[in-house]
Design a protein around this motif. Structure first.
Motif, mmCIF file in Angstrom:
data_model
loop_
_atom_site.group_PDB
_atom_site.id
_atom_site.type_symbol
_atom_site.label_atom_id
_atom_site.label_comp_id
_atom_site.label_asym_id
_atom_site.label_seq_id
_atom_site.Cartn_x
_atom_site.Cartn_y
_atom_site.Cartn_z
ATOM 1 N N ASN A 25 0.788 -1.335 0.060
ATOM 2 C CA ASN A 25 -0.035 -0.023 -0.042
ATOM 3 C C ASN A 25 0.840 1.264 0.055
ATOM 4 O O ASN A 25 0.333 2.290 0.352
ATOM 5 C CB ASN A 25 -1.101 0.045 1.262
ATOM 6 N N GLY A 26 2.195 1.172 -0.374
ATOM 7 C CA GLY A 26 2.896 2.232 -0.260
ATOM 8 C C GLY A 26 3.713 2.659 1.146
ATOM 9 O O GLY A 26 4.234 4.015 1.350
ATOM 10 N N MET A 27 3.378 1.937 2.030
ATOM 11 C CA MET A 27 3.489 2.249 3.575
ATOM 12 C C MET A 27 4.845 1.330 4.124
ATOM 13 O O MET A 27 4.751 0.309 4.400
ATOM 14 C CB MET A 27 2.343 2.092 4.169
ATOM 15 N N GLN A 28 6.055 2.114 3.944
ATOM 16 C CA GLN A 28 7.311 1.401 4.123
ATOM 17 C C GLN A 28 7.390 1.550 5.668
ATOM 18 O O GLN A 28 8.321 0.837 6.159
ATOM 19 C CB GLN A 28 8.553 1.967 3.284
ATOM 20 N N SER A 29 6.896 2.492 6.233
ATOM 21 C CA SER A 29 7.128 2.714 7.724
ATOM 22 C C SER A 29 6.159 2.112 8.569
ATOM 23 O O SER A 29 4.971 1.780 8.095
ATOM 24 C CB SER A 29 7.136 4.350 8.142
ATOM 25 N N PHE A 30 6.721 1.591 9.770
ATOM 26 C CA PHE A 30 5.690 1.080 10.746
ATOM 27 C C PHE A 30 6.022 1.104 12.079
ATOM 28 O O PHE A 30 7.127 1.331 12.432
ATOM 29 C CB PHE A 30 5.303 -0.385 9.977
ATOM 30 N N LEU A 31 5.285 0.846 12.872
ATOM 31 C CA LEU A 31 5.490 0.506 14.415
ATOM 32 C C LEU A 31 5.014 -0.879 15.024
ATOM 33 O O LEU A 31 4.035 -1.152 14.424
ATOM 34 C CB LEU A 31 4.530 1.670 15.043
ATOM 35 N N LEU A 32 5.698 -1.357 15.553
ATOM 36 C CA LEU A 32 5.335 -2.761 16.010
ATOM 37 C C LEU A 32 4.944 -2.572 17.544
ATOM 38 O O LEU A 32 5.536 -1.830 18.251
ATOM 39 C CB LEU A 32 6.870 -3.553 16.082
ATOM 40 N N TRP A 33 4.020 -3.417 18.003
ATOM 41 C CA TRP A 33 3.360 -3.338 19.319
ATOM 42 C C TRP A 33 3.526 -4.853 19.729
ATOM 43 O O TRP A 33 3.012 -5.571 19.251
ATOM 44 C CB TRP A 33 2.045 -2.899 19.242
ATOM 45 N N ASN A 34 4.199 -4.982 21.015
ATOM 46 C CA ASN A 34 4.195 -6.029 21.887
ATOM 47 C C ASN A 34 4.226 -5.691 23.253
ATOM 48 O O ASN A 34 5.255 -4.730 23.677
ATOM 49 C CB ASN A 34 5.291 -6.872 21.470
ATOM 50 N N ALA A 35 2.899 -5.854 24.081
ATOM 51 C CA ALA A 35 3.119 -5.216 25.534
ATOM 52 C C ALA A 35 4.369 -5.735 26.318
ATOM 53 O O ALA A 35 4.684 -4.872 27.210
ATOM 54 C CB ALA A 35 1.810 -5.668 25.984
ATOM 55 N N GLY A 36 4.638 -6.834 25.972
ATOM 56 C CA GLY A 36 6.208 -7.197 26.610
ATOM 57 C C GLY A 36 7.127 -6.804 26.307
ATOM 58 O O GLY A 36 8.416 -7.135 26.796
ATOM 59 N N ALA A 37 7.362 -6.003 25.091
ATOM 60 C CA ALA A 37 8.554 -5.483 24.409
ATOM 61 C C ALA A 37 9.299 -6.658 23.893
ATOM 62 O O ALA A 37 10.529 -6.379 23.898
ATOM 63 C CB ALA A 37 9.168 -4.394 25.339
ATOM 64 N N ARG A 38 9.024 -7.661 23.616
ATOM 65 C CA ARG A 38 9.677 -8.898 22.980
ATOM 66 C C ARG A 38 9.556 -9.005 21.467
ATOM 67 O O ARG A 38 8.374 -9.502 21.185
ATOM 68 C CB ARG A 38 9.644 -10.127 23.815
ATOM 69 N N TYR A 39 10.305 -8.507 20.560
ATOM 70 C CA TYR A 39 10.195 -8.356 19.207
ATOM 71 C C TYR A 39 10.957 -9.384 18.482
ATOM 72 O O TYR A 39 12.081 -9.933 18.771
ATOM 73 C CB TYR A 39 10.451 -7.017 18.832
ATOM 74 N N GLN A 40 10.416 -9.827 17.250
ATOM 75 C CA GLN A 40 10.809 -10.978 16.463
ATOM 76 C C GLN A 40 11.802 -10.475 15.244
ATOM 77 O O GLN A 40 11.400 -10.037 14.615
ATOM 78 C CB GLN A 40 9.743 -11.901 15.991
ATOM 79 N N GLY A 41 13.108 -10.319 15.650
ATOM 80 C CA GLY A 41 14.053 -9.724 14.629
ATOM 81 C C GLY A 41 13.984 -10.564 13.489
ATOM 82 O O GLY A 41 14.206 -9.935 12.343
ATOM 83 N N ASP A 42 13.569 -12.135 13.628
ATOM 84 C CA ASP A 42 13.656 -12.810 12.487
ATOM 85 C C ASP A 42 12.408 -12.322 11.081
ATOM 86 O O ASP A 42 12.627 -12.681 10.152
ATOM 87 C CB ASP A 42 13.251 -14.093 12.246
ATOM 88 N N ALA A 43 11.400 -11.496 11.717
ATOM 89 C CA ALA A 43 10.473 -10.965 10.923
ATOM 90 C C ALA A 43 11.080 -9.803 10.047
ATOM 91 O O ALA A 43 10.235 -9.294 9.556
ATOM 92 C CB ALA A 43 9.244 -10.583 11.660
ATOM 93 N N LEU A 44 12.121 -9.177 10.751
ATOM 94 C CA LEU A 44 12.707 -7.849 10.062
ATOM 95 C C LEU A 44 13.663 -7.997 9.275
ATOM 96 O O LEU A 44 14.764 -8.870 9.465
ATOM 97 C CB LEU A 44 12.929 -6.989 11.266
ATOM 98 N N SER A 45 13.721 -7.171 8.013
ATOM 99 C CA SER A 45 14.883 -7.349 7.189
ATOM 100 C C SER A 45 15.583 -6.038 7.413
ATOM 101 O O SER A 45 14.931 -4.977 8.111
ATOM 102 C CB SER A 45 14.440 -7.194 5.646
ATOM 103 N N ALA A 46 16.958 -6.036 7.244
ATOM 104 C CA ALA A 46 17.800 -4.789 7.558
ATOM 105 C C ALA A 46 17.364 -3.706 6.754
ATOM 106 O O ALA A 46 17.019 -3.954 5.400
ATOM 107 C CB ALA A 46 19.302 -5.376 7.167
ATOM 108 N N ILE A 47 17.486 -2.545 7.144
ATOM 109 C CA ILE A 47 17.163 -1.303 6.603
ATOM 110 C C ILE A 47 18.365 -0.875 5.605
ATOM 111 O O ILE A 47 19.527 -0.810 6.051
ATOM 112 C CB ILE A 47 16.848 -0.016 7.533
ATOM 113 N N ARG A 48 18.178 -0.539 4.361
ATOM 114 C CA ARG A 48 19.244 -0.393 3.176
ATOM 115 C C ARG A 48 19.049 1.103 3.260
ATOM 116 O O ARG A 48 18.142 1.744 3.209
ATOM 117 C CB ARG A 48 19.036 -1.090 1.935
#
Length: 509
Positions: free
Chosen positions: A486-509
């Protein structure tokens, strides 16, 4: 006819001994000047005063003699041109002299319309275009802007602030002030949420910092004021200190400096109108108008949030409190201010009242609150975002979030399109929680349509937690892909426990 300036008035010779003061020929008067208008005729020989014939707009008027002068204080004068005539009635030629003053009353401020302005990047030059009616002059960012015969004007601003002030003034001195917000493209934002207390936890803090170091994230969304009404740093806002909301879990300047040094942006989250600390203190102290109420005058029970959980968005003190925190945070160095709970409580509108709302709608009042904040942030360069429910795109009255109106005032809209929060069948998706790509793709497409024609970006909140359905890297990646399509490259992730899955994220170029 000779004229001599005396103080604020002009003396004009009527005849050998007559003088008129109080208005100049062809003068324009605004409402205040018209209301205080005092037309005075004097004569070197006051015995001649009784021979004068005075008319206003062609009708005779009686003047009042006072201390050797004749005074005329007209009743309310309509907008438009007026003509005062004074004529000597004596036998001598000079006594029959007639002197007139034509003046114009204008009480309405000039009309002013400003076109949208977009900047390629912060501080790049822009040109402000607009149209005015009945304005004699226009100032853009404090500098004169020539007005064409058809009322159009334009002005280049070399180093524009985020908000450019425009003032139109008519010949009577009436002014209309407006501001044009310079549309700024938010730099790529990939952020993870962290509470104020969470920042003090080494494992939670370091987990996010590691993702930043790996260039999988480039921002932290850190609570300024949370759902409990607690302010995370040592705020100096007087009301925050008075009601005991200041907790000082982290040092704001030191935290921001550390994150900036790590190459990360800092988004400060302010939970605006869900505020049990302010609500409880206000109710206890008799300031009931600061709290959402029932039609009977009791404190509204916000369902799962509890009684005394929601403050009244229409109340001036409540608005000022949140805006004071926003401006303070901006001065401390937060890159963004992101409002959350900038809405009314859930539930039927008939079950709640909002003192001080007046004749406006809840949706407009909340949009006005965002606009006020943007103006108060001034030229600090801080971005302003608004978190909204996913359903707000289709049901704005349900929580008083009108996306089109909010998009006119904010730099970005942050829809919370968490798949677990949608009911079956929304956007024709049978099971949204199990179909994260489908529901996020379709709902964000709707937000793109709702914000079209505005300068607001859409930066969605995405779900990185499990609720009813297990969410691993694939489910998070599916949402990121849906946003990107949808043309939206930016995003915010929510996890109430603040434990995020790095494997879901690609490196920013």
């Amino acid at each position: 006819m000779a004229c001599t300036a005396v103080g604020a008035f002009v003396l004009g010779t009527l005849s050998a001994g007559f003088h008129l003061r109080g208005v100049q020929d062809r003068q324009w008067l605004n409402a205040a000047a018209a209301k205080s208008l005092d037309l005075v005729v004097t004569d070197d020989d006051d015995s001649e005063l009784d021979t004068l014939e005075v008319s206003l707009d062609g009708s005779p008027v009686a003047m009042t003699r006072q201390d050797g002068e004749l005074h005329l204080r007209p009743a309310a004068l309509a907008d438009g041109e007026h003509r005062l005539s004074v004529r000597g009635a004596g036998l001598l030629p000079f006594a029959r002299t007639t002197v007139t003053r034509t003046f114009t009353v204008a009480t309405a401020a000039p009309a002013l319309h400003l076109d949208k302005v977009a900047a390629g990047r912060p501080h790049s030059p822009v040109t402000v275009h607009g149209t005015t009616k009945n304005a004699a002059r226009v100032e853009v960012n404090g500098r004169p802007a020539p007005v064409a015969a058809d009322g159009t004007f334009s002005a280049a601003v070399a180093d524009p602030p985020p908000v450019i002030k425009v003032v139109a003034t008519d010949r009577a001195g009436n002014t209309t002030t407006d501001a044009v917000h310079v549309g700024r493209a938010h730099p790529l934002l990939r952020a993870a949420h962290l509470t104020a207390i969470g920042w003090t936890s080494d494992p939670l803090r370091n987990g996010i910092l590691e993702l930043i170091q790996q260039k999988k994230l480039n921002a932290v969304e850190l609570d300024i004021k949370d759902e409990n009404g607690e302010v995370g740093y040592a705020s100096q806002v007087p009301l925050a200190k008075e009601i005991g909301s200041v907790k000082g879990y982290y040092d704001a300047r030191a935290t921001i400096d550390a994150l900036h040094k790590a190459g990360a942006q800092v988004v400060g989250r302010i939970v605006a109108f869900r505020d049990p600390i302010l609500a409880t203190a206000s109710w206890r102290n008799g300031n009931h108008e600061r709290v959402v109420q029932t039609p009977g005058g009791g404190a509204y029970n916000g369902g799962n949030y509890g009684r005394l959980s929601f403050t009244n968005f229409a109340d001036r003190t409540v608005r000022d409190y949140n805006q004071a925190l926003a401006t303070e945070a901006a001065s401390l160095g937060f890159d963004d201010i992101l409002y959350d709970y900038v809405r009314r409580p859930d539930g039927p509108l008939s079950t709640m009242t909002f003192p001080e709302l007046g004749n406006t709608t809840p949706e407009q009042s909340i949009a006005d609150f965002v606009a006020e904040t943007r103006t108060k942030l001034g030229d600090r360069g801080t971005f302003l975002g608004v978190s909204v429910f996913g359903i707000a795109a289709t049901r704005p009255k349900e929580i008083a979030q009108e996306i089109g109106a909010l998009a006119q005032q904010a730099d970005y809209i942050a829809p919370m399109v968490y798949p677990s929060h949608w009911g079956p069948g929304e956007y024709d998706v049978p099971n949204p929680n199990a179909q994260p790509y489908d529901i996020v793709h379709r709902s964000l497409a709707d937000f793109a349509r709702k914000t079209a024609g505005t300068q607001a970006q859409v930066i969605p909140w995405l779900q990185d937690f499990s609720l009813g359905v297990h969410y691993g890297p694939k489910e998070v990646t599916d949402q990121i892909r849906a946003a990107a399509e949808n043309g939206m490259q930016s995003f915010l992730l929510w996890n109430a426990g603040a434990r995020y899955q790095g494997d879901a994220l690609s490196a920013i170029r």
